[in-house]
Write an enzyme that holds these catalytic residues in place. Structure first.
Site, short mmCIF file in Angstrom:
data_model
loop_
_atom_site.label_atom_id
_atom_site.label_comp_id
_atom_site.label_asym_id
_atom_site.label_seq_id
_atom_site.Cartn_x
_atom_site.Cartn_y
_atom_site.Cartn_z
N ASP A 1 -9.27 10.57 -2.44
CA ASP A 1 -10.66 10.84 -2.83
C ASP A 1 -10.66 11.38 -4.26
OD1 ASP A 1 -13.28 11.87 -3.15
OD2 ASP A 1 -13.44 12.23 -1.00
N GLU B 1 -5.37 -0.76 2.64
CA GLU B 1 -6.63 -1.47 2.90
C GLU B 1 -7.54 -1.41 1.68
OE1 GLU B 1 -5.12 0.00 6.90
OE2 GLU B 1 -5.33 0.85 4.90
#
Length: 214
Positions: free
Chosen positions: A118, A192
């Site tokens: 993040d 991903e």
């Protein structure tokens, strides 16, 4: 990114104690017992849905891997990938990165992966970034002298921040790429997120660093 809450995730994880370690603090300094060998241990902090860590475990059976993800509703997807990969050298843990020293002894981890963390773009959230000096201090204690941090992101601002943070912490940058997928680097296993962003044409930034203890 908002995560869909899965109220059944905790129970699902606990159904597989051979993969999911419910109380990692119990094994601080004893992770070799968990794996049943003396192979080096690599951890991924923020392992998400687990594509990277499962891929690494399958590609490198001589290394033990631990995927760490604080959100159980996300970690349960990593569990499914671990089951599918069917590798004995992978474990999963649900813990906040701030608590790593409660789970691992000094020098117990050989390598740390930070993938698409993040970015916490707001200035008031800088200390939450996993490449903030507060976390670097934790990593330094967990890693041996030759231990490394491998970091990947699609976020240029976070990458630039991390380069500065590592340099100001007197770390040695041993590899830096501003466009990983168009570089000569071999053996990259995609996450991903990496597949998603690279498919849209975004460059992937990557670095390797270690602490200068000379």
């Amino acid at each position: 990114m908002r995560v869909k809450h899965k109220p059944w995730a905790k129970d699902r994880l606990e159904e597989f104690p051979a993969i999911y370690i419910k109380n990692p603090e119990d094994f601080k300094g004893r992770w070799q017992e968990v794996f049943g060998n003396n192979n080096p241990i690599h951890i991924e902090i923020g392992s998400g849905k687990g594509q990277f860590i499962s891929g690494m475990a399958k590609a490198n059976p001589e290394i033990n891997y631990i995927g760490i993800e604080m959100i159980e509703s996300v970690l349960v997807s990593a569990l499914d990938k671990a089951i599918e990969a069917d590798v004995p050298n992978l474990r999963l843990v649900a813990r906040d990165a701030k608590l790593l020293e409660e789970c691992f002894e000094k020098g117990e981890i050989a390598q740390i992966y930070l993938n698409f963390s993040d970015p916490w773009p707001k200035k008031r959230h800088t200390k939450r970034r996993l490449t903030n000096p507060t976390f670097l201090t934790i990593y330094e204690r967990l890693l041996p002298k030759a231990g490394e941090i491998h970091f990947k992101t699609d976020n240029r601002s976070l990458f630039e921040y991390s380069l500065v943070a590592f340099s100001e912490y007197n770390m040695l940058l041993t590899f830096v790429s501003l466009d990983l997928h168009n570089s000569d680097y071999e053996g990259n296993i995609k996450t991903e997120y990496e597949e998603k962003f690279s498919a849209k044409g975004f460059p992937i930034y990557r670095l390797e660093a270690k602490f200068d203890r000379n």
